[in-house]
Design an enzyme around this catalytic site. Structure first.
Site, PDB file in Angstrom:
ATOM      1  N   VAL A 277     -30.218  48.879 -50.563  1.00 28.07           N
ATOM      2  CA  VAL A 277     -30.802  46.946 -50.209  1.00 28.07           C
ATOM      3  C   VAL A 277     -32.288  46.649 -51.686  1.00 28.07           C
ATOM      4  O   VAL A 277     -32.399  45.405 -51.713  1.00 28.07           O
ATOM      5  CB  VAL A 277     -31.303  46.992 -48.869  1.00 28.07           C
ATOM      6  CG1 VAL A 277     -30.298  46.908 -48.131  1.00 28.07           C
ATOM      7  CG2 VAL A 277     -32.399  47.666 -48.652  1.00 28.07           C
TER       8      VAL A 277
ATOM      9  N   TYR B 191     -46.287  52.159 -44.645  1.00 31.41           N
ATOM     10  CA  TYR B 191     -45.182  51.110 -44.014  1.00 31.41           C
ATOM     11  C   TYR B 191     -45.057  50.032 -43.139  1.00 31.41           C
ATOM     12  O   TYR B 191     -44.520  49.171 -42.862  1.00 31.41           O
ATOM     13  CB  TYR B 191     -44.011  52.482 -42.891  1.00 31.41           C
ATOM     14  CG  TYR B 191     -43.465  52.003 -42.061  1.00 31.41           C
ATOM     15  CD1 TYR B 191     -42.209  51.880 -42.391  1.00 31.41           C
ATOM     16  CD2 TYR B 191     -43.852  52.091 -40.223  1.00 31.41           C
ATOM     17  CE1 TYR B 191     -41.077  51.638 -41.321  1.00 31.41           C
ATOM     18  CE2 TYR B 191     -42.868  51.253 -40.162  1.00 31.41           C
ATOM     19  CZ  TYR B 191     -41.480  51.705 -39.960  1.00 31.41           C
ATOM     20  OH  TYR B 191     -41.075  50.925 -39.081  1.00 31.41           O
TER      21      TYR B 191
ATOM     22  N   LYS C 169     -43.811  46.208 -43.194  1.00 28.36           N
ATOM     23  CA  LYS C 169     -43.781  45.441 -41.709  1.00 28.36           C
ATOM     24  C   LYS C 169     -44.483  44.051 -42.110  1.00 28.36           C
ATOM     25  O   LYS C 169     -44.353  43.166 -41.009  1.00 28.36           O
ATOM     26  CB  LYS C 169     -43.811  46.822 -40.973  1.00 28.36           C
ATOM     27  CG  LYS C 169     -42.656  47.798 -41.083  1.00 28.36           C
ATOM     28  CD  LYS C 169     -41.454  46.868 -40.837  1.00 28.36           C
ATOM     29  CE  LYS C 169     -40.036  48.276 -41.478  1.00 28.36           C
ATOM     30  NZ  LYS C 169     -38.809  47.178 -40.842  1.00 28.36           N
TER      31      LYS C 169
ATOM     32  N   THR D 127     -33.007  57.554 -32.542  1.00 31.78           N
ATOM     33  CA  THR D 127     -32.269  57.147 -33.430  1.00 31.78           C
ATOM     34  C   THR D 127     -32.653  58.595 -33.990  1.00 31.78           C
ATOM     35  O   THR D 127     -33.390  59.912 -33.674  1.00 31.78           O
ATOM     36  CB  THR D 127     -32.848  55.964 -34.677  1.00 31.78           C
ATOM     37  OG1 THR D 127     -34.254  56.740 -34.506  1.00 31.78           O
ATOM     38  CG2 THR D 127     -33.090  54.717 -34.009  1.00 31.78           C
TER      39      THR D 127
END
Length: 257
Positions: A65, A156, A160, A191
């Protein structure tokens, strides 16, 4: 919500694993034509087989992406093929774990490229299609790190946080065009990346889980249900919202016992 999404078309970035795969599976099970993208072909193949085993309609696209041209092309190709785009879930993510003193500029830029820049690119392309049809729903997957500070996760967390604010702006701009834009804020979710972290640092992982008010991490299917609610007409008057789905973590004021 069985059959809620019959005849609708959805794109999910990072849809080959974790929250993305759970969302794709649930959407396909409820009637949507799902397009998922990811970097690793093997995971995409497994995801496709899983969804098709349940009778779902799915296509896979291998891409990063962070490649804005490839990302835009995927969305435009989808619209050309199906004549519409009803839903977009921006789920792909990148994270680098290091203190600021050791975090490189390349790592910082990579997290922003995936977590913020790619969301801008995909949202821009999706909103063009959705505006033309007068309706659409976009859900961005943020993080509790975007609303609460976490050491060693500067790039991160900052990316976000940017994503959450971008969500609000997109919602304001899309409102009169029938486009709703919301964010889901997951906390710890079970996950493959969480499993890897647990294997590397089981003591830290255990303490992290224990600090969640509900005393456990979330399941990908629990996140998927919240995402589908936001995508659906059941949330027709909700836009510009960032919804924590985190076992109560975002609401918690830490007080030592």
């Amino acid at each position: 919500m069985t059959g809620t999404f019959e005849g609708q078309v959805a794109i999910i970035t990072g849809g080959s694993d974790g929250i993305g795969l759970a969302t794709a599976t649930l959407l396909a099970r409820r009637g949507a034509q799902v397009i998922i993208c990811g970097r690793r072909q093997a995971l995409l193949d497994n995801a496709r087989a899983q969804i098709m085993t349940e009778g779902g309609a799915v296509e896979t696209v291998q891409l990063d992406v962070a490649d804005d041209r490839a990302l835009t092309a995927m969305i435009e190709t989808t619209v050309q093929k199906y004549g519409r785009l009803d839903m977009l879930v921006n789920n792909a993510m990148s994270t680098h774990y290091a203190p600021i003193s050791k975090l490189t500029l390349d790592h910082w830029r990579k997290d922003f490229a995936v977590n913020a820049d790619a969301v801008f690119i995909s949202t821009k392309a999706a909103m063009r299609a959705m505006a033309a049809q007068g309706k659409g729903s976009i859900v961005n997957i943020a993080s509790t790190c975007g609303i609460r500070a976490a050491t060693n996760m500067a790039s991160y967390s900052a990316s976000k946080a940017a994503l959450i604010h971008f969500t609000a702006v997109a919602a304001m701009e899309g409102g009169r065009q029938g486009i709703r834009v919301n964010a889901i804020i997951p906390g710890q979710v079970q996950t493959s990346s969480t499993e890897e972290f647990t294997a590397r640092a089981p003591d830290v992982a255990a303490r992290t889980t224990d600090a969640i008010p509900m005393g456990r991490g979330g399941r990908p299917d629990e996140l998927a249900e919240a995402i589908l609610f936001m995508l659906s007409d059941a949330a027709s008057y909700i836009t510009g919202t960032a919804l924590p789905v985190d076992g109560g973590k975002a609401a918690q004021l830490y007080m030592p016992s």
